[in-house]
Design a protein around this motif. Structure first.
Motif, short mmCIF file in Angstrom:
data_model
loop_
_atom_site.label_atom_id
_atom_site.label_comp_id
_atom_site.label_asym_id
_atom_site.label_seq_id
_atom_site.Cartn_x
_atom_site.Cartn_y
_atom_site.Cartn_z
N SER A 1 -74.08 48.44 34.16
CA SER A 1 -74.08 47.93 35.53
C SER A 1 -72.69 47.94 36.15
N GLN A 2 -72.67 48.17 37.45
CA GLN A 2 -71.41 48.09 38.21
C GLN A 2 -71.26 46.70 38.83
N ARG B 1 -71.67 40.48 39.59
CA ARG B 1 -72.56 39.32 39.41
C ARG B 1 -73.25 39.40 38.05
N ARG B 2 -73.75 40.59 37.72
CA ARG B 2 -74.46 40.71 36.44
C ARG B 2 -73.51 40.46 35.27
N GLU C 1 -81.68 55.21 43.30
CA GLU C 1 -82.77 54.25 43.49
C GLU C 1 -83.62 54.71 44.65
N LYS D 1 -81.94 52.61 34.38
CA LYS D 1 -80.53 52.23 34.22
C LYS D 1 -80.21 52.02 32.74
N LYS E 1 -80.19 47.65 49.08
CA LYS E 1 -78.88 47.36 49.64
C LYS E 1 -78.79 48.01 51.03
N ILE F 1 -77.40 34.83 47.79
CA ILE F 1 -77.73 33.41 47.65
C ILE F 1 -76.51 32.62 47.18
N GLN F 2 -75.63 33.29 46.42
CA GLN F 2 -74.48 32.61 45.82
C GLN F 2 -73.33 32.42 46.81
#
Ligand code: TTP
Length: 201
Positions: free
Chosen positions: A6-7, A10-11, A31, A50, A82, A152-153
């Motif tokens: 993942s780029q 957050r993850r 995607e 992925k 996105k 949301i964050q």
């Protein structure tokens, strides 16, 4: 050895909460929802792709375990990924205003011999947003690179009247479900008190 394909910062942060060491694999998987493909199937497929693309990069290590994830916002069976640009983002927020949508996050874990997946579906309700509120939010950068054009964050939490599901799932990686998945591969999340302190010089 666990890898996160993942780029997304957050993850990285969310997986880090489980206290397990992991490496990062950078990849760019296209995607694209196939015509007529149900939203959940699409999110599951992209997460699997992925993880699979990540595994190809570390195949030399037979102990490699690769985690891939995908998050999409779904309203009336339409998938909001996105946003392309500010206009696209404003259009998404106008559609989400005053409505309840789903956030689907799928997580795939693959090893050279096994593949497992979990999915988290949350219901998120937005208050009615005025044009001025949408403009002001789009004037900032928190919508960029986020499914559904909100995070949301960040400030967008002020738009949310109700969340039924997983906060971390909405952010990009459902932590409870991910912990369960890792256990299936024999990796037990490490509580803070049991972590080895990182030596400071
Ligand atoms: C709805 C929502 C999404 N998001 C983010 C999570 C994901 O990073 C992003 C959705 O895009 P994804 O395609 O799921 O992920 P990504 O391209 O950012 O990262 P990668 O494919 O390399 O793993 O939107 C938030 O951070 N907060 C939110 O509230």
């Amino acid at each position: 050895m666990l890898y996160l394909a993942s780029q997304s910062p957050r993850r990285r942060e969310l997986l880090g909460r489980l206290g397990l060491p992991f490496g990062i694999i950078d990849l760019d998987v296209p995607e694209q929802r196939a015509p007529g493909e149900p939203a959940e199937d699409y999110v599951r497929r992209v997460a699997r792709e992925k993880a699979g693309a990540g595994l190809l990069k570390v195949m030399a290590n037979p102990a490699a375990l690769v985690l891939g994830s995908d998050t999409e916002v779904v309203l009336d069976d339409e998938v909001f990924g996105k946003p392309r640009d500010a206009e696209d983002a404003a259009g998404m927020l106008r559609r989400l205003s005053g409505r309840t949508h789903q956030v689907i996050s799928a997580v795939s874990l693959v090893s050279p011999s096994r593949e497992r997946q979990t999915v988290s579906i949350s219901q998120v309700t937005f208050a009615a947003l005025s044009a001025a509120q949408i403009d002001a939010y789009i004037g900032g950068d928190q919508w960029q690179g986020k499914a559904g054009a909100y995070a949301i964050q960040g400030f967008a939490e002020t738009f949310i009247t109700r969340l039924d599901g997983s906060y971390s799932g909405v952010m990009g990686l459902p932590v409870h479900e991910t912990a369960q998945l890792l256990r299936e591969f024999g990796l037990e999340p490490v509580p803070p008190a049991s972590r080895t302190p990182v030596a400071t010089p």
